[in-house]
Design a protein around this motif. Structure first.
Motif, short mmCIF file in Angstrom:
data_model
loop_
_atom_site.label_atom_id
_atom_site.label_comp_id
_atom_site.label_asym_id
_atom_site.label_seq_id
_atom_site.Cartn_x
_atom_site.Cartn_y
_atom_site.Cartn_z
N PHE A 1 0.87 -1.18 0.00
CA PHE A 1 0.00 0.00 0.00
C PHE A 1 0.90 1.23 0.00
O PHE A 1 1.83 1.32 0.81
N GLU B 1 0.54 5.35 -0.02
CA GLU B 1 -0.38 6.48 0.07
C GLU B 1 0.37 7.81 0.04
O GLU B 1 1.54 7.89 0.43
N GLY C 1 -6.18 4.68 1.06
CA GLY C 1 -6.18 5.47 2.23
C GLY C 1 -7.09 6.70 2.20
O GLY C 1 -7.80 7.00 1.25
N CYS C 2 -7.03 7.35 3.34
CA CYS C 2 -7.85 8.55 3.51
C CYS C 2 -7.57 9.57 2.42
O CYS C 2 -8.45 10.34 2.03
N TRP D 1 -3.17 14.43 6.14
CA TRP D 1 -1.87 14.10 6.72
C TRP D 1 -0.93 15.29 6.84
O TRP D 1 0.21 15.14 7.30
N ASN E 1 -13.01 4.03 0.52
CA ASN E 1 -11.98 3.67 1.50
C ASN E 1 -12.48 4.05 2.87
O ASN E 1 -12.88 5.20 3.08
N GLU E 2 -12.47 3.09 3.78
CA GLU E 2 -12.91 3.35 5.14
C GLU E 2 -14.16 4.23 5.13
O GLU E 2 -14.21 5.30 5.75
N TYR F 1 -5.48 -3.15 11.92
CA TYR F 1 -4.16 -2.69 12.37
C TYR F 1 -3.83 -3.32 13.73
O TYR F 1 -4.73 -3.54 14.56
N GLU G 1 -5.44 -3.06 4.19
CA GLU G 1 -4.58 -2.30 5.12
C GLU G 1 -4.36 -3.16 6.35
O GLU G 1 -5.34 -3.55 7.01
N TRP H 1 0.92 -0.22 14.17
CA TRP H 1 0.75 1.24 14.22
C TRP H 1 1.19 1.69 15.61
O TRP H 1 0.51 1.42 16.59
N GLN I 1 2.77 0.50 5.35
CA GLN I 1 2.75 0.81 3.94
C GLN I 1 4.12 0.47 3.34
O GLN I 1 5.02 0.07 4.09
N LEU J 1 4.22 3.82 8.71
CA LEU J 1 3.76 2.70 9.54
C LEU J 1 4.70 1.50 9.39
O LEU J 1 5.92 1.66 9.47
O1 AHR Z 1 -2.56 3.83 6.51
C1 AHR Z 1 -2.88 5.03 7.13
C2 AHR Z 1 -4.37 5.30 7.18
O2 AHR Z 1 -4.98 4.32 7.96
C3 AHR Z 1 -5.12 5.22 5.87
O3 AHR Z 1 -5.09 6.40 5.16
C4 AHR Z 1 -6.52 4.95 6.31
O4 AHR Z 1 -7.26 4.26 5.33
C5 AHR Z 1 -6.34 4.19 7.60
O5 AHR Z 1 -7.11 4.72 8.61
#
Ligand code: AHR
Length: 523
Positions: free
Chosen positions: A46, A48, A93-94, A119, A194-195, A268, A327, A331, A376, A381
């Motif tokens: 992944f 991002e 991701g976000c 971010w 996503n999410e 996670y 994902e 973390w 990622q 992370l």
């Molecule tokens: O991987 C970091 C973030 O974690 C991603 O952007 C999101 O999808 C998740 O909450």
């Protein structure tokens, strides 16, 4: 009596007496009962637009002094190519939930600069569609594009899909050609949402299922409904649940299942399994007691998968829909002195154990888990690679992926063995996990992740009808629990040849050291 885990393919729990470290733990590998194929895509990545994940980590620009090919770092490409990364998910991701694909095409000097509202920092859009597909091509990976269904519309998605895949002489295909790519891009997978339960719009599963149906309708996948000759052949991945939210899974599958090819899961490994406590654990210098809690939280992937699979098996008994864990990973608190929003963390032997334990779990669930993307790839992370200027380090997680590479597209061979349980603050988990598979090269591979930081184990595994007579392998371990590699410094941890296994009378004997990942090749 103490709980121990029986590492059948289903990794079910059983009750038995605890094994002593020096006891020989016996078991077998059912070489005559091949199971499902382990999709290579569970070793996916992944990447991002987050912190230094793309910029610095992958993209340095064509004018950089750091060796690059069309702006993409040569060292990162070589490292990812070496482990045969099968697929990369991008751009979030976000971040995907706020991304406008049009910002990332055309002359780079003319691309807009936007705030990265999730971010932090500025998004120059220097790395966009063409750069991503170039990167995937350079590392020989399939592509998994996440479209924006939160702040964009089905029309925006449809335009991007046509821009990417059209083979016609239409305006979007001409625009793509004018931007330097006449041929359609190979789009393997598309994430729709996503999410959606969080940064993707804080939706309810009912609302998301309705929205998903609308987006999937205008996705115009080839072969879906009356679209038999469309250029878009990508698989549709619905935004799935977080953690153990089986209600999300059920509602979305029941309402939109026929319109998806896969559904995602995000899981996670965080302190106490509580994302709000993610900063309570550090990647480095952790007290020894924290080791077990992290390995326990990683182990929880197993019951989480089982819970979701039970729902999926009810709604989709034919197992048409894949479960993509797109994902996953550890973390921790960001490294001191780094920008907190950049989610930069070091990566140690413990992370390698998390990766190996997780792969063993995925192998046991290969019938449904057909893709996974570690979060990622670079600098974010549980990263595979860390960069600092012109330097790059391969993390222990990278080396776990390197050891597990033969499992790509291999056929599961069920392992029957019973491991003692370890105790963490939040629960118990097996000291070691094992998986075995018959690989594409004809050899049998056995992977062992010993999460027990204090004890090694002697194992004796009956090989059944297997005819192997020779074993060799590699081990990843270190003296320090937080052994790690740093860009620009000599490596402190890397795989080494393993000499602790032998085959005699069709029994595989393994002297498995504490806190180690071992992968054996049998022929
Ligand atoms: O991987 C970091 C973030 O974690 C991603 O952007 C999101 O999808 C998740 O909450």
């Amino acid at each position: 009596m103490k709980r121990i885990a029986s590492l059948l393919t289903s990794l079910t729990m059983a009750l038995a007496a605890p094994a002593q470290a020096q006891d020989t733990v016996t078991g077998s590998i059912a070489t005559d009962q091949p199971g499902p194929v382990i999709s290579r895509n569970i070793q996916g990545q992944f990447a991002e637009h987050l912190g230094r994940g793309i910029y610095d980590g992958i993209w340095v620009g064509p004018d950089s002094a750091i060796p690059n090919t069309r702006g993409i770092r040569n060292d990162v490409v070589a490292a990812l190519k070496a482990v045969k990364v099968p697929v990369v998910r991008w751009p979030g991701g976000c971040f995907a939930d706020i991304y406008n694909w049009r910002d990332g095409i055309g002359p780079r000097s003319a691309r807009p600069v936007r705030k990265n509202d999730w971010w932090g920092g500025l998004e120059t859009n220097a790395f966009g569609t063409h750069e991503f597909f170039d990167f995937a091509d350079q590392i020989d990976a399939q592509t998994y594009v996440a479209i924006n269904m939160a702040t964009a519309t089905p029309a925006v998605m449809r335009e991007w899909m046509d821009y990417l895949t059209s083979r016609a002489d239409d305006t979007l295909a001409r625009e793509r050609a004018a931007n330097g790519h006449a041929a359609p891009f190979p789009v393997g997978f598309v994430g729709i949402g996503n999410e959606a339960w969080g940064c993707g719009g804080a939706q309810t599963p009912e609302y998301f299922a309705t929205e998903y149906r609308k987006f999937a309708t205008f996705f115009h996948k080839n072969g879906a409904t009356f679209h038999m000759h469309n250029d878009n052949t990508a698989l549709r991945v619905a935004s799935g649940p977080n953690n153990d939210d089986t209600r999300w899974m059920e509602v979305v599958l029941k309402n939109a299942g026929p319109m998806m090819d896969a559904i995602s899961l995000h899981y996670y490994t965080v302190w106490h399994g509580d994302w709000t406590q993610r900063n309570s654990a550090t990647a480095l210098n952790f007290p020894p007691a924290q080791w077990n809690e992290i390995l326990y939280q990683a182990w929880r992937m197993e019951p989480v998968l089982r819970a979701h699979e039970a729902v999926m098996d009810q709604v989709d008994p034919q197992r048409r829909i894949g479960l993509f864990v797109d994902e996953w990973g550890t973390w921790y608190a960001p490294e001191p002195g780094t920008e907190p929003g950049h989610l930069y963390q070091q990566n140690t032997l413990r992370d390698a154990l998390v990766a190996a334990e997780t792969f063993n779990i995925f192998h046991a669930h290969a019938a449904r888990v057909r893709m996974a993307n570690i979060a990622q790839a670079v600098n974010v992370l549980q990263a595979m690679l860390l960069t600092q200027g012109a330097n790059m380090a391969k993390t222990p997680t990278y080396y776990a992926f390197a050891l597990y590479r033969p499992f790509q597209d291999a056929t599961v061979l069920p392992v029957h063995v019973t491991a003692p349980m370890l105790t963490a603050e939040s629960g118990q988990f097996p000291a070691f996990t094992i998986s075995a598979a018959k690989a594409q090269d004809g050899k049998t591979y056995v992977a062992l992740a010993n999460a027990d930081k204090d004890h090694g184990y002697h194992l004796a595994l009956d090989l059944g009808t297997g005819k192997a007579t020779h074993v060799s392998g590699h081990i990843l371990t270190a003296a320090k629990l937080d052994a790690h590699n740093t860009p620009g410094q000599a490596e402190a941890i890397a795989p080494a040849p393993f000499h602790g296994a032998a085959i005699q009378d069709n029994r595989l004997a393994i002297d498995l050291p504490a806190k180690s990942v071992v992968v054996l090749s049998l022929d």
